[in-house]
Design an enzyme around this catalytic site. Sequence first.
Site, PDB file in Angstrom:
ATOM      1  N   SER A  26      -0.269 -13.573  -2.428  1.00  0.00           N
ATOM      2  CA  SER A  26       0.531 -12.363  -2.662  1.00  0.00           C
ATOM      3  C   SER A  26       1.934 -12.776  -3.054  1.00  0.00           C
ATOM      4  O   SER A  26       2.658 -13.381  -2.253  1.00  0.00           O
ATOM      5  CB  SER A  26       0.581 -11.516  -1.391  1.00  0.00           C
TER       6      SER A  26
ATOM      7  N   HIS B  45      -2.304 -11.602  -6.300  1.00  0.00           N
ATOM      8  CA  HIS B  45      -2.188 -10.289  -5.648  1.00  0.00           C
ATOM      9  C   HIS B  45      -0.775  -9.757  -5.879  1.00  0.00           C
ATOM     10  O   HIS B  45       0.213 -10.424  -5.572  1.00  0.00           O
ATOM     11  CB  HIS B  45      -2.494 -10.449  -4.159  1.00  0.00           C
TER      12      HIS B  45
ATOM     13  N   ASP C 149       1.800  -6.717  -5.245  1.00  0.00           N
ATOM     14  CA  ASP C 149       2.074  -5.588  -4.347  1.00  0.00           C
ATOM     15  C   ASP C 149       3.106  -4.635  -4.935  1.00  0.00           C
ATOM     16  O   ASP C 149       4.246  -5.032  -5.189  1.00  0.00           O
ATOM     17  CB  ASP C 149       2.609  -6.115  -3.014  1.00  0.00           C
TER      18      ASP C 149
ATOM     19  N   MET D 293       5.210  -1.138  -4.313  1.00  0.00           N
ATOM     20  CA  MET D 293       5.653  -0.230  -3.243  1.00  0.00           C
ATOM     21  C   MET D 293       6.645   0.775  -3.798  1.00  0.00           C
ATOM     22  O   MET D 293       7.514   0.412  -4.595  1.00  0.00           O
ATOM     23  CB  MET D 293       6.333  -1.028  -2.139  1.00  0.00           C
TER      24      MET D 293
ATOM     25  N   HIS E 178      -2.103  -4.026  -6.118  1.00  0.00           N
ATOM     26  CA  HIS E 178      -2.269  -3.274  -4.866  1.00  0.00           C
ATOM     27  C   HIS E 178      -1.199  -2.186  -4.869  1.00  0.00           C
ATOM     28  O   HIS E 178      -0.023  -2.469  -4.637  1.00  0.00           O
ATOM     29  CB  HIS E 178      -2.106  -4.239  -3.680  1.00  0.00           C
TER      30      HIS E 178
ATOM     31  N   MET F 285       0.683   0.536  -3.336  1.00  0.00           N
ATOM     32  CA  MET F 285       1.072   1.229  -2.101  1.00  0.00           C
ATOM     33  C   MET F 285       2.042   2.323  -2.512  1.00  0.00           C
ATOM     34  O   MET F 285       3.246   2.265  -2.243  1.00  0.00           O
ATOM     35  CB  MET F 285       1.695   0.217  -1.134  1.00  0.00           C
TER      36      MET F 285
ATOM     37  N   MET G 270      -6.403  -3.301   5.134  1.00  0.00           N
ATOM     38  CA  MET G 270      -5.072  -3.763   5.531  1.00  0.00           C
ATOM     39  C   MET G 270      -5.119  -4.237   6.978  1.00  0.00           C
ATOM     40  O   MET G 270      -5.542  -3.491   7.865  1.00  0.00           O
ATOM     41  CB  MET G 270      -4.040  -2.632   5.426  1.00  0.00           C
TER      42      MET G 270
ATOM     43  N   PHE H 271       5.620  -4.744   4.200  1.00  0.00           N
ATOM     44  CA  PHE H 271       6.383  -5.979   4.330  1.00  0.00           C
ATOM     45  C   PHE H 271       5.464  -7.182   4.448  1.00  0.00           C
ATOM     46  O   PHE H 271       4.403  -7.082   5.068  1.00  0.00           O
ATOM     47  CB  PHE H 271       7.288  -5.917   5.570  1.00  0.00           C
ATOM     48  N   GLY H 272       5.903  -8.284   3.875  1.00  0.00           N
ATOM     49  CA  GLY H 272       5.196  -9.544   4.085  1.00  0.00           C
ATOM     50  C   GLY H 272       5.595 -10.129   5.427  1.00  0.00           C
ATOM     51  O   GLY H 272       6.533  -9.661   6.084  1.00  0.00           O
ATOM     52  N   GLY H 273       4.867 -11.135   5.858  1.00  0.00           N
ATOM     53  CA  GLY H 273       5.267 -11.896   7.035  1.00  0.00           C
ATOM     54  C   GLY H 273       5.012 -11.239   8.375  1.00  0.00           C
ATOM     55  O   GLY H 273       5.596 -11.633   9.382  1.00  0.00           O
TER      56      GLY H 273
ATOM     57  N   ASP I 202      -5.968  -8.105   3.817  1.00  0.00           N
ATOM     58  CA  ASP I 202      -4.581  -8.243   3.369  1.00  0.00           C
ATOM     59  C   ASP I 202      -3.621  -7.986   4.525  1.00  0.00           C
ATOM     60  O   ASP I 202      -3.527  -6.869   5.020  1.00  0.00           O
ATOM     61  CB  ASP I 202      -4.335  -7.236   2.229  1.00  0.00           C
TER      62      ASP I 202
ATOM     63  N   GLY J 182      -1.058 -10.819   7.113  1.00  0.00           N
ATOM     64  CA  GLY J 182      -1.043 -11.792   8.211  1.00  0.00           C
ATOM     65  C   GLY J 182      -2.120 -12.855   8.128  1.00  0.00           C
ATOM     66  O   GLY J 182      -2.464 -13.463   9.133  1.00  0.00           O
TER      67      GLY J 182
HETATM   68  C1  DX5 Z   1       1.864  -5.881   2.730  1.00  0.00           C
HETATM   69  C2  DX5 Z   1       1.277  -6.365   1.431  1.00  0.00           C
HETATM   70  C3  DX5 Z   1       0.689  -7.702   1.555  1.00  0.00           C
HETATM   71  C4  DX5 Z   1       1.685  -8.767   1.920  1.00  0.00           C
HETATM   72  C5  DX5 Z   1       0.956  -9.842   2.658  1.00  0.00           C
HETATM   73  O1  DX5 Z   1       2.308  -4.598   2.604  1.00  0.00           O
HETATM   74  O2  DX5 Z   1       0.274  -5.488   0.963  1.00  0.00           O
HETATM   75  O3  DX5 Z   1      -0.044  -8.080   0.397  1.00  0.00           O
HETATM   76  O4  DX5 Z   1       2.340  -9.333   0.839  1.00  0.00           O
HETATM   77  O5  DX5 Z   1       1.886 -10.758   3.117  1.00  0.00           O
HETATM   78  P1  DX5 Z   1       1.557 -11.696   4.345  1.00  0.00           P
HETATM   79  O6  DX5 Z   1       0.390 -12.538   3.942  1.00  0.00           O
HETATM   80  O7  DX5 Z   1       2.822 -12.479   4.525  1.00  0.00           O
HETATM   81  O8  DX5 Z   1       1.232 -10.806   5.520  1.00  0.00           O
HETATM   82 ZN    ZN Z   2      -1.102  -6.283  -0.670  1.00  0.00          ZN
END
Ligand code: DX5
Ligand code: ZN
Length: 227
Positions: free
Chosen positions: A10, A35, A37, A39, A68, A70, A139, A145-147, A177, A179
């Site tokens: 991602s 991937h 993302d 938003m 993806h 969102m 999900m 958010f990532g991480g 998708d 964590g």
């Molecule tokens: C979250 C995104 C994910 C995100 C995953 O809203 O849809 O694709 O980037 O990031 P990690 O792998 O760090 O959880």
């Molecule tokens: Zn995603």
Amino acid sequence: MDRDDKIAPSILSADFARLGDEVARVERAGADLIHFDVMDGHFVPNLSIGIPVLESLRKVTRLPLDAHLMIENPEKYVEAFVKAGANSVSVHAEVCKDIPMMAKRLHDLGARASIGINPETDVQRVLPFAEHLDMILIMSVHPGFGGQEFIPASLQKLREVRRELMRRGLALDVEIDGGIKSDNIADVKSAGANVFVSGSGIFGKPDYNKIIAGMRDLIARAQPANS
Ligand code: DX5
Ligand code: ZN
């Protein structure tokens, strides 16, 4: 690792100032998909990237682009994403008014059709429409958010979805998708996932070759889905 298992970095966790280079590096390191993302600040409490960025990336990678979305009102934007070069598009069940119609629209545009569900959304929001789809996205964090930390209840959802697809003889992709890291990738594989999104789990590491090869190995050695 089965031929159908796909690792999907991602780019949300990539260095956006060097995005083309980051994508080239994960491509060389053996990624199967990119991937992407999107938003909108409404469906999720964050903003990210959109159509012009996807269009630019299309020119620098041969890998399929896995968009993806969102976003609210996805029907307004799917055509633009496919025309910009998205190979698959995930729209969220929570905001999709008519899943079969959305799937047909995506297929008519030439893209693979996927429906995503948030952690609090029941799998029954999407399973009745599985025959129309190429992929179901589960999900495993609250999107935005990532991480974030993987939500363990997602394993049960994966099992439920894979079991029902097998019962109906459907070989859909099941994408997980949120964590996903080397320490849980085998568990989600065993529970039924075959497309593994990982943002911070890949871009947070110094050596993309090593991390992706390691993930591949863990997937290959995971216990098979036992349902
Ligand atoms: C979250 C995104 C994910 C995100 C995953 O809203 O849809 O694709 O980037 O990031 P990690 O792998 O760090 O959880
Ligand atoms: Zn995603």
